[in-house]
Design a protein around this motif. Structure first.
Motif, PDB file in Angstrom:
ATOM      1  N   ALA A 189    -132.974  95.034  60.292  1.00 60.63           N
ATOM      2  CA  ALA A 189    -131.783  94.584  59.558  1.00 60.63           C
ATOM      3  C   ALA A 189    -131.052  95.755  58.903  1.00 60.63           C
ATOM      4  O   ALA A 189    -131.672  96.659  58.340  1.00 60.63           O
ATOM      5  CB  ALA A 189    -132.181  93.562  58.500  1.00 60.63           C
ATOM      6  N   LYS A 190    -129.730  95.692  59.012  1.00 60.99           N
ATOM      7  CA  LYS A 190    -128.863  96.607  58.274  1.00 60.99           C
ATOM      8  C   LYS A 190    -127.881  95.721  57.516  1.00 60.99           C
ATOM      9  O   LYS A 190    -126.934  95.193  58.085  1.00 60.99           O
ATOM     10  CB  LYS A 190    -128.128  97.551  59.225  1.00 60.99           C
ATOM     11  N   ALA A 191    -128.137  95.571  56.229  1.00 57.91           N
ATOM     12  CA  ALA A 191    -127.483  94.500  55.469  1.00 57.91           C
ATOM     13  C   ALA A 191    -126.576  95.013  54.361  1.00 57.91           C
ATOM     14  O   ALA A 191    -126.796  96.074  53.778  1.00 57.91           O
ATOM     15  CB  ALA A 191    -128.541  93.582  54.868  1.00 57.91           C
ATOM     16  N   ILE A 192    -125.569  94.178  54.106  1.00 60.68           N
ATOM     17  CA  ILE A 192    -124.732  94.316  52.908  1.00 60.68           C
ATOM     18  C   ILE A 192    -125.040  93.121  52.016  1.00 60.68           C
ATOM     19  O   ILE A 192    -125.140  91.989  52.497  1.00 60.68           O
ATOM     20  CB  ILE A 192    -123.237  94.347  53.274  1.00 60.68           C
ATOM     21  N   VAL A 193    -125.204  93.362  50.732  1.00 67.51           N
ATOM     22  CA  VAL A 193    -125.541  92.299  49.776  1.00 67.51           C
ATOM     23  C   VAL A 193    -124.394  92.147  48.784  1.00 67.51           C
ATOM     24  O   VAL A 193    -123.933  93.126  48.196  1.00 67.51           O
ATOM     25  CB  VAL A 193    -126.848  92.626  49.021  1.00 67.51           C
ATOM     26  N   ASN A 241    -112.442  94.664  54.747  1.00 65.66           N
ATOM     27  CA  ASN A 241    -111.768  95.696  55.544  1.00 65.66           C
ATOM     28  C   ASN A 241    -112.354  97.077  55.255  1.00 65.66           C
ATOM     29  O   ASN A 241    -112.571  97.884  56.170  1.00 65.66           O
ATOM     30  CB  ASN A 241    -110.264  95.697  55.264  1.00 65.66           C
ATOM     31  N   LYS A 242    -112.629  97.346  53.995  1.00 65.64           N
ATOM     32  CA  LYS A 242    -113.233  98.632  53.622  1.00 65.64           C
ATOM     33  C   LYS A 242    -114.641  98.757  54.195  1.00 65.64           C
ATOM     34  O   LYS A 242    -115.052  99.830  54.653  1.00 65.64           O
ATOM     35  CB  LYS A 242    -113.273  98.769  52.104  1.00 65.64           C
ATOM     36  N   LEU A 243    -115.369  97.655  54.181  1.00 64.64           N
ATOM     37  CA  LEU A 243    -116.731  97.682  54.718  1.00 64.64           C
ATOM     38  C   LEU A 243    -116.724  97.892  56.227  1.00 64.64           C
ATOM     39  O   LEU A 243    -117.553  98.634  56.762  1.00 64.64           O
ATOM     40  CB  LEU A 243    -117.454  96.381  54.368  1.00 64.64           C
ATOM     41  N   TRP A 244    -115.773  97.256  56.924  1.00 64.78           N
ATOM     42  CA  TRP A 244    -115.685  97.464  58.382  1.00 64.78           C
ATOM     43  C   TRP A 244    -115.350  98.929  58.672  1.00 64.78           C
ATOM     44  O   TRP A 244    -115.896  99.527  59.605  1.00 64.78           O
ATOM     45  CB  TRP A 244    -114.612  96.582  59.008  1.00 64.78           C
ATOM     46  N   GLN A 245    -114.456  99.507  57.869  1.00 66.66           N
ATOM     47  CA  GLN A 245    -114.089 100.902  58.074  1.00 66.66           C
ATOM     48  C   GLN A 245    -115.260 101.846  57.820  1.00 66.66           C
ATOM     49  O   GLN A 245    -115.435 102.856  58.503  1.00 66.66           O
ATOM     50  CB  GLN A 245    -112.919 101.277  57.165  1.00 66.66           C
ATOM     51  N   ALA A 246    -116.073 101.479  56.824  1.00 62.88           N
ATOM     52  CA  ALA A 246    -117.188 102.353  56.449  1.00 62.88           C
ATOM     53  C   ALA A 246    -118.374 102.230  57.403  1.00 62.88           C
ATOM     54  O   ALA A 246    -119.009 103.236  57.752  1.00 62.88           O
ATOM     55  CB  ALA A 246    -117.640 102.026  55.024  1.00 62.88           C
ATOM     56  N   TYR A 247    -118.660 101.000  57.843  1.00 69.03           N
ATOM     57  CA  TYR A 247    -119.895 100.778  58.609  1.00 69.03           C
ATOM     58  C   TYR A 247    -119.671 100.209  60.012  1.00 69.03           C
ATOM     59  O   TYR A 247    -120.611 100.167  60.811  1.00 69.03           O
ATOM     60  CB  TYR A 247    -120.828  99.843  57.830  1.00 69.03           C
ATOM     61  N   GLY A 248    -118.461  99.735  60.278  1.00 68.06           N
ATOM     62  CA  GLY A 248    -118.150  99.224  61.604  1.00 68.06           C
ATOM     63  C   GLY A 248    -119.116  98.153  62.070  1.00 68.06           C
ATOM     64  O   GLY A 248    -119.393  97.193  61.360  1.00 68.06           O
ATOM     65  N   GLU A 249    -119.649  98.343  63.271  1.00 67.75           N
ATOM     66  CA  GLU A 249    -120.518  97.351  63.897  1.00 67.75           C
ATOM     67  C   GLU A 249    -121.987  97.585  63.577  1.00 67.75           C
ATOM     68  O   GLU A 249    -122.863  96.915  64.130  1.00 67.75           O
ATOM     69  CB  GLU A 249    -120.296  97.357  65.411  1.00 67.75           C
ATOM     70  N   VAL A 251    -123.447  96.890  60.746  1.00 69.82           N
ATOM     71  CA  VAL A 251    -123.968  95.842  59.868  1.00 69.82           C
ATOM     72  C   VAL A 251    -124.457  94.655  60.700  1.00 69.82           C
ATOM     73  O   VAL A 251    -123.695  94.068  61.467  1.00 69.82           O
ATOM     74  CB  VAL A 251    -122.884  95.361  58.876  1.00 69.82           C
ATOM     75  N   THR A 252    -125.724  94.311  60.541  1.00 72.35           N
ATOM     76  CA  THR A 252    -126.274  93.151  61.260  1.00 72.35           C
ATOM     77  C   THR A 252    -126.202  91.878  60.428  1.00 72.35           C
ATOM     78  O   THR A 252    -126.088  90.781  60.976  1.00 72.35           O
ATOM     79  CB  THR A 252    -127.737  93.386  61.652  1.00 72.35           C
ATOM     80  N   ILE A 279    -119.473  90.127  64.511  1.00 70.85           N
ATOM     81  CA  ILE A 279    -119.527  89.911  63.067  1.00 70.85           C
ATOM     82  C   ILE A 279    -120.987  89.807  62.655  1.00 70.85           C
ATOM     83  O   ILE A 279    -121.841  89.412  63.452  1.00 70.85           O
ATOM     84  CB  ILE A 279    -118.767  88.642  62.643  1.00 70.85           C
ATOM     85  N   PRO A 280    -121.287  90.164  61.417  1.00 66.48           N
ATOM     86  CA  PRO A 280    -122.676  90.062  60.949  1.00 66.48           C
ATOM     87  C   PRO A 280    -123.108  88.596  60.855  1.00 66.48           C
ATOM     88  O   PRO A 280    -122.279  87.690  60.740  1.00 66.48           O
ATOM     89  CB  PRO A 280    -122.628  90.696  59.550  1.00 66.48           C
TER      90      PRO A 280
END
Length: 374
Positions: A189-193, A241-249, A251-252, A279-280
């Motif tokens: 897992a590569k997660a954003i909380v 949008n910022k998270l997609w720019q920072a981590y792209g694909e 994030v699981t 998408i995650p």
């Protein structure tokens, strides 16, 4: 058991659409085994009663008052309904005071309740800390106070004047939500909380999710994002949008303290799908809203949520009050965590369902047997 194994197979099958094959190596297999076992237990809808089976006989003719933070709130209303159902089997008198979402009315409602000189007051979603002095005054007058979601953790809290506080253990909820991400990603897992920094309970849950993911050496936490609940609608699009720019694909999974974060992330997810981007998978550590159930059932935008057994909590509150009236300690019981995923969500969205998770573990009969004991 066959249902559980079938469920996990479905989860693993869904996973393959999102996680690159390159992530299959260097998995923390020991932690994955531990996570899988815990997730299996939480998914099971036929959990056996693990609460108290003995207790004091019912004390007759008690007057209790339920002071609600807001009866329009589904959780508060569900608990109130459970309390009403339990009391209908007794000779107790139950009164409701609805604060309608106002903290000022909550204080006034508590003072009004004290003036009625009841045997007990139940706090329905009211923060005990903000009304500490009033609750301690109630204690001095011999009024028992039991809370539902009145403090961060379950159990007795003398400092706040609570005989006990009823809630599913937020640490357990957070752990199981994070463990599902571990299982679902096969240990990668590569997660954003997401959390709300303005609420202590939200911070506790988010930190527990982060800590659980960090126990998996082959998993990672990309970011702990503090986004206040009252700003989600306005800020979620730009935040994602910022998270997609920072981590792209990379994030699981996205893990959030409740379903609202996923509610307001849907437009961003839809845009990514239109652009043929992945998408995650999204997991909520709380709530169990009807919107969440629909998404889970459709297997679209949300993998899981963790509802609470509201009716059961209502019955438990009555049992705890009876223990207090008999000068017994609280039962110490905290209901087990239940994960709702695509394979068991139909129990909550069929035509006969109330939308409330209501365990089929015989708790009603058990409590009635306790109260009628000699």
């Amino acid at each position: 058991m066959m249902l559980i194994k079938k469920t996990l197979l479905i989860i693993f099958a869904v996973l393959s659409c999102y996680v690159p094959q390159s992530l299959a190596n260097n998995v923390d297999t020991d932690f994955l085994k531990f996570a899988t076992k815990k997730v299996e237990q939480a998914i099971d809808s036929n959990q056996k009663w693990d609460g108290p089976k003995e207790g004091p006989k019912l004390v007759s003719k008690k007057n209790i008052i339920f002071v609600a933070s807001d009866l329009r709130n589904g959780g508060v209303y569900g608990v109130a309904k459970g309390i009403s159902e339990a009391v209908s089997n007794l000779d107790w008198h139950l009164r409701f005071i609805d604060s309608r979402g106002s903290e000022i009315r909550q204080g006034a409602g508590l003072r009004e309740a004290i003036n009625f000189k009841p045997d007990a007051i139940i706090l329905g979603g009211i923060d005990a800390l903000r009304h500490k002095e009033t609750l301690l005054q109630a204690n001095k007058l011999g009024i028992v106070v039991v809370g539902w979601h009145a403090a961060e953790l379950a159990g007795k809290n003398e400092a706040l004047g609570l005989y006990t506080n009823i809630t599913t253990d937020p640490l357990e909820v957070a752990e199981v939500a994070a463990l599902l991400a571990v299982v679902n990603s096969k240990g990668k897992a590569k997660a954003i909380v997401f959390t709300d920094p303005n609420y202590k309970i939200a911070t506790i849950k988010a930190n527990a999710m982060v800590a659980t993911l960090k126990r998996c050496s082959s998993c990672s936490v990309m970011e702990l994002n503090p986004l206040p609940l009252d700003q989600i609608a306005e800020r979620m699009p730009a935040t994602l949008n910022k998270l997609w720019q920072a981590y792209g694909e990379e994030v699981t999974h996205i893990l959030a303290i409740n379903d609202l974060y996923i509610d307001y992330a849907i437009p961003s997810f839809e845009s990514r799908l239109e652009e043929q981007k992945t998408i995650p998978l999204n997991i909520s550590a709380g709530d169990g809203s009807k919107a969440a159930y629909r998404r889970i059932s459709q297997q679209r935008f949300q993998l899981a949520t963790v509802p609470e057994p509201l009716y059961l909590h209502g019955w438990q509150i009555i049992d705890e009050l009876n223990r207090a009236f008999n000068n017994h300690p609280p039962s110490g019981y905290s209901t087990p965590v239940h994960l709702v995923i695509p394979n068991n969500v139909d129990e909550l969205i069929n035509n006969k369902s109330t939308g409330i998770y209501d365990p089929k573990n015989g708790y009603r009969e058990t409590y009635l047997n306790i109260w009628s004991s000699k």
